[in-house]
Scaffold this motif. Structure first.
Motif, PDB file in Angstrom:
ATOM      1  N   PRO A  93      44.614  52.391  46.351  1.00  0.00           N
ATOM      2  CA  PRO A  93      45.813  51.584  46.138  1.00  0.00           C
ATOM      3  C   PRO A  93      46.257  51.636  44.682  1.00  0.00           C
ATOM      4  O   PRO A  93      45.427  51.710  43.767  1.00  0.00           O
ATOM      5  N   THR A 121      44.868  39.726  51.974  1.00  0.00           N
ATOM      6  CA  THR A 121      45.416  40.917  51.342  1.00  0.00           C
ATOM      7  C   THR A 121      44.888  41.101  49.923  1.00  0.00           C
ATOM      8  O   THR A 121      44.444  42.182  49.550  1.00  0.00           O
ATOM      9  N   LEU A 150      48.762  51.493  50.616  1.00  0.00           N
ATOM     10  CA  LEU A 150      47.654  51.780  51.538  1.00  0.00           C
ATOM     11  C   LEU A 150      48.047  52.852  52.550  1.00  0.00           C
ATOM     12  O   LEU A 150      47.549  52.860  53.672  1.00  0.00           O
ATOM     13  N   TYR A 167      39.433  48.376  52.917  1.00  0.00           N
ATOM     14  CA  TYR A 167      40.055  49.667  53.218  1.00  0.00           C
ATOM     15  C   TYR A 167      39.086  50.798  52.916  1.00  0.00           C
ATOM     16  O   TYR A 167      38.114  50.629  52.179  1.00  0.00           O
ATOM     17  N   ASP A 197      49.325  51.699  56.177  1.00  0.00           N
ATOM     18  CA  ASP A 197      48.527  50.821  57.041  1.00  0.00           C
ATOM     19  C   ASP A 197      49.092  49.406  56.979  1.00  0.00           C
ATOM     20  O   ASP A 197      49.332  48.872  55.908  1.00  0.00           O
ATOM     21  N   VAL A 204      41.285  55.781  50.437  1.00  0.00           N
ATOM     22  CA  VAL A 204      42.561  55.182  50.035  1.00  0.00           C
ATOM     23  C   VAL A 204      42.438  54.657  48.606  1.00  0.00           C
ATOM     24  O   VAL A 204      41.454  53.999  48.258  1.00  0.00           O
ATOM     25  N   ARG A 233      42.249  45.487  57.314  1.00  0.00           N
ATOM     26  CA  ARG A 233      41.770  46.583  56.482  1.00  0.00           C
ATOM     27  C   ARG A 233      42.303  46.486  55.057  1.00  0.00           C
ATOM     28  O   ARG A 233      42.413  47.457  54.353  1.00  0.00           O
ATOM     29  N   TYR A 234      42.741  45.262  54.649  1.00  0.00           N
ATOM     30  CA  TYR A 234      43.204  45.044  53.282  1.00  0.00           C
ATOM     31  C   TYR A 234      42.075  44.395  52.483  1.00  0.00           C
ATOM     32  O   TYR A 234      40.912  44.484  52.837  1.00  0.00           O
ATOM     33  N   LEU A 250      43.246  43.393  46.717  1.00  0.00           N
ATOM     34  CA  LEU A 250      44.235  44.276  46.117  1.00  0.00           C
ATOM     35  C   LEU A 250      44.771  43.720  44.813  1.00  0.00           C
ATOM     36  O   LEU A 250      45.571  44.359  44.139  1.00  0.00           O
TER      37      LEU A 250
END
Lengths: 104, 625, 186
Positions: free
Chosen positions: B448, B435, B357, B442, B360, B446, B365-366, B369
């Motif tokens: 990931p 997360t 990320l 996010y 960050d 971005v 802001r996750y 993922l």
């Protein structure tokens, strides 16, 4: 050998006086050459005492000691005069008081 | 092979020396490979030493390798020697093993950093210091390593020192640790004063001759040192800030190895604790369990992913101290090992996430993922379940053992411990849900992605270890206490023994499983199903870690500062004044005496003659009277 | 007879010594020194030390005093020295005190210890003075048997002295080398 009543004490007394004169001379004269001469006086005073005591003890050892003192005196004069020459080359007419680098 | 135990320390030292001289020229990634190979070599040596120790009779598994005379001072001398025994070899194994994996990870993580080679210089120096700490055969040598890891910790926390906050965090860690080091030093002096030696084997051999007061004082002072290094209340404040360093550093130093040094030290000096008054271990246990609960509470409300893990580390270290205080040394080391695996795993996983990320660290802001980085997610989930205490993962067994001993010592300790376990399950679940689950929060810019193989390989290895490490010390029968039997020669029969029956142990285990379940369920309810707003569980006070840091700041900045200014004034006026006075009086005396040195040969001759006369007078007087 | 010789020699010696110390011109001092040295030689004869007396005249009064005179002439320091001033404060009174103390203390020793030698005369062996041998023979035997090592050492001492004198008085002849470099080179 007959000392004819002349005891060792007289020689020693003479030696003492000679030694003291040489010592005082060393302390008061400033010319390095004369100071060396005064050292010679002191050495000779000691030589007189050596020979007289050797005679008193019936021993040749006193004379042997004088022999070695002579040798050492000769070397001392050689080195001492060489030093005087070396110093005079840098500063003409230097006296013993002029060489005082050890001053604190 | 035992005589070659010095090779364990020599490999990282050699790596350090090579990198120091040639690091820049080697450049990326070869500098990283050199460092990793040094650690791997050290790990292989540790394995060899471990194997040859195993081949010995248990009573002879204690071995001192004297290297050289380090501090010779009259009758006092400190030899630099290595104490090779089950405890130190266990530590060396996981320090080098986990260390090697983290080095490998760091090769990927530090990719593109301008100071790539410098990072590995520090890492290898750290590993060397840590091994000296662990293997040293005396308090003095351990202290050398202790300070060495402190320095490396400082250097690595403030590795990106151009940012003011990072540099400040490094200084804070260093200075806070000084408080603990002061205790360590006093303990060392005291031990030397009482027993005339600082070598462990001498201390342990004569521990019985110590008065209980002396032993108590030494233990408490050592615990002060341990509380600094292992981040216990009230000296923990540096560890959350230490997260300013690169993530591999957090994983290696501030989770797996250095912070366990305090626990290791307390286990190491167990014969002294055995002689000390009974209240000393109680203090250790209560400080430990209080730290565990406090840090778990603070972890509940953190939004920075690394801060959560930092408080989690403090909390787990509290568990270890609880184990030490209750005499459960095996459980302490057991938890230390399992914790090293799963906490290193969690930190490295968080590093992957941060990496993905673009740096960050804010979990708000996750989200979601799991799909983008499956390997990281799976390994992270393994770590989560391990720390939350879900059987049969490693964390369950070690934490459960500690809690069983805590119940045995005092049910009150157990209650605090189990509450902490519930909180742990909750905040770790919160971290994972925020997360990897939920909706992506996010920004669209971005993207990931899974990190390189270099970084995922250590994650997988550590995840595997976190699954199976529980097998080291299973509670069911005596034959399964592998770690307990192995460590016995280092513990001198000082460890506590459970008086609980099998039924009671099962019951405790069930309660602890239920606690984990409650914690996870609570987090599911809040963060996945949103039945409660998150703000109801995230106290502002917890987010500020209950204002301990602010209290410290106010105290040190106010009365503390004034007190030290007073000390400084005393030093400047009285101490320096005395030193300067000696110098001045010598100079004044010299000024007077130098007048004697006129430099005139004839003056010297006069003095010589006067001296000769005086001598003659003395002879005359002596012979005639 | 011996007393008379001793008395005359002693007076000459003391006069010479005072002359050395008091003469302003170093050449005069050297001549006074010769007077004293000859007196010492006379005393040597009086004690049957004929060899030493000869050496005293040849080496001391001859060689050494000549060396002094050479240096005086070489350096041109035969100027009269101003003896009435003394740069070092208190040097002369203190020297007088020390000299007097020396005479007093040593004189006390001589006076009180004059009889110490009585009855201590040793006899026999190479070292006895009252044998048949001449004093040269006696000294030769003792020097080359009992004192052989010392004689060898004096040889080394004389050599060192000669080399030292040469090095000390060498001029820095080459233009590039300083005096110290010269000394080191030789």
């Amino acid at each position: 050998m007959d000392l004819a009543g002349l005891s060792v004490g007289w020689y020693l007394a003479l030696s003492v006086v000679l030694f003291a004169i040489g010592g005082v001379g060393l302390l008061v004269r400033r010319n390095p050459l004369v100071m060396f001469m005064c050292v010679e006086l002191m050495l000779n005073a000691v030589n007189v005492a050596f020979v007289a005591l050797g005679a008193g003890l019936n021993d040749v050892g006193g004379q042997v000691a004088v022999f070695f003192v002579l040798v050492v005196a000769a070397t001392e004069v050689v080195i001492g005069l060489a030093l005087v020459v070396a110093i005079n080359r840098r500063r003409s007419g230097a006296t013993a008081d002029d060489v005082s680098l050890l001053k604190g | 092979m035992l005589e070659a135990a010095w090779l364990i320390c020599a490999f990282p030292l050699a790596g350090f020396a090579v990198l120091l001289a040639l690091g820049r020229r080697l450049g990326e990634p070869r500098a990283g490979w050199v460092a990793t190979l040094a650690m791997a070599g050290s790990f292989v040596c540790s394995l060899a030493v471990f194997a040859s120790l195993m081949g010995r009779d248990p009573a002879e598994r204690r071995f001192v390798v004297t290297l050289f005379e380090w501090v010779p001072a009259g009758d006092f001398s400190v030899d630099a020697g290595l104490l090779v025994d089950p405890l130190s070899v266990t530590m060396a194994l996981f320090v080098t093993g986990v260390g090697a994996l983290i080095h490998l990870y760091a090769v990927g993580y530090m990719h593109g950093d301008g100071d790539f080679s410098k990072f590995f210089v520090y890492l290898n120096l750290f590993a060397f210091s840590m091994l000296v700490l662990v293997l040293g055969d005396s308090l003095a040598l351990t202290f050398l390593g202790w300070e060495g890891v402190g320095v490396c910790s400082y250097l690595l926390i403030s590795f990106w020192f151009t940012d003011e906050a990072n540099a400040t965090a490094g200084k804070k860690a260093f200075i806070t640790n000084r408080v603990g080091d002061w205790g360590f030093m006093l303990a060392m002096f005291w031990a030397f004063g009482a027993l005339g030696s600082v070598r462990y084997l001498d201390l342990f051999g004569q521990a019985d001759s110590l008065s209980s007061t002396t032993a108590t004082a030494i233990v408490i002072l050592l615990f002060l040192g341990a509380a600094g290094k292992s981040a216990q209340l009230p000296l923990y404040i540096w560890l959350p800030d230490a997260m300013a360093g690169p993530t591999p550093v957090s994983a290696l130093i501030h989770a797996a190895t250095m912070v366990t040094a305090g626990v290791y030290l307390m286990v190491r000096v167990n014969p002294l604790i055995a002689v000390a008054d009974a209240w000393a271990p109680d203090v250790i246990a209560w400080v430990g369990v209080a730290t565990a609960l406090f840090a778990a509470g603070a972890a509940m409300a953190q939004n920075d992913i690394k801060k959560v893990l930092a408080y989690s580390t403090i909390s787990q270290l509290g568990y270890m101290m609880l184990a030490v205080g209750t005499g459960a040394y095996v459980a302490a080391i057991f938890h230390m090992v399992t914790h090293a695996f799963f906490k290193a795993l969690l930190f490295l996983g968080s590093g992957s996430v941060i990496h993905a990320l673009d740096g960050d660290q804010d979990m708000r802001r996750y989200g979601a993922l799991r799909a983008a980085m499956p390997v990281t997610a799976v390994t992270f989930i393994v770590g989560w379940l391990a720390i939350a205490g879900v059987p049969p993962l490693a964390g369950f067994w070690s934490k459960d053992e500690i809690l069983a001993y805590a119940w045995d010592a005092s049910p009150a300790l157990w209650v605090v411990g189990i509450v902490t376990a519930v909180l742990t399950a909750f905040y770790m679940s919160r971290l994972v849900f925020m997360t990897f689950y939920g909706e992506a929060r996010y920004g669209t810019e971005v993207h990931p992605h899974e990190p390189s193989r270099l970084m995922t390989a250590p994650l997988v290895a550590l995840a595997a270890a976190a699954v199976v490490a529980g097998g080291l010390n299973l509670p069911f029968t005596k034959d399964l206490h592998f770690l307990g039997a192995w460590l016995e020669p280092s513990l001198f029969a000082n460890e506590a023994h459970l008086s609980l029956g099998a039924g009671a142990q099962w019951l405790l285990a069930l309660v602890s499983m239920a606690g984990a379940a409650i914690g996870i369920a609570g987090a599911v309810a809040v963060y996945l199903q949103h039945r409660l707003p998150a703000s109801r569980v995230e106290w502002p006070a917890a987010a500020r870690a209950f204002y301990v840091d602010e209290t410290w700041t106010r105290f040190v900045g106010g009365p503390g500062r004034r007190a030290f200014e007073g000390v400084a004034a005393f030093d400047a006026n009285v101490v320096d004044g005395a030193v300067d006075g000696v110098g001045r009086s010598v100079r004044a005396g010299g000024t007077l005496l130098r007048r004697v040195q006129t430099g005139f040969v004839r003056s010297y001759a006069l003095l010589t003659a006067a001296g000769a006369v005086a001598l003659l007078v003395w002879f005359l007087v002596r012979t005639s009277f | 007879m011996a007393e008379a010789v001793f008395a005359v020699a002693a007076v000459l010696m003391l006069a010479g010594a005072v002359g050395v110390v008091a003469s302003r011109n170093p050449v005069h001092a050297a001549l006074f020194l010769v007077q004293t040295l000859v007196g010492v030689a006379v005393l040597f004869v009086l004690n049957d030390a004929h060899f030493l007396a000869a050496v005293q005249v040849v080496v001391y009064a001859g060689a050494i005093v000549i060396l002094f005179l050479f240096v005086i002439m070489l350096l041109g320091v035969d100027k009269a020295e101003e003896l009435s001033i003394e740069p070092i404060f208190g040097q002369r009174p203190l020297a007088a005190v020390v000299g007097a103390a020396l005479v007093a203390v040593l004189g006390t020793v001589v006076v009180t210890g004059a009889d110490v030698l009585t009855g201590l005369r040793r006899a026999g062996g190479d070292r006895a003075l009252d044998g048949d041998a001449t004093d040269i023979e006696r000294m030769g035997r003792v020097l080359f048997s009992e004192f052989a090592f010392a004689v060898e050492i004096t040889a080394a001492l004389l050599t060192v002295a000669v080399v030292g004198a040469v090095i000390l008085t060498r001029r820095a002849s080459r233009s590039d080398g300083s005096a110290t470099a010269d000394t080191a080179a030789s």
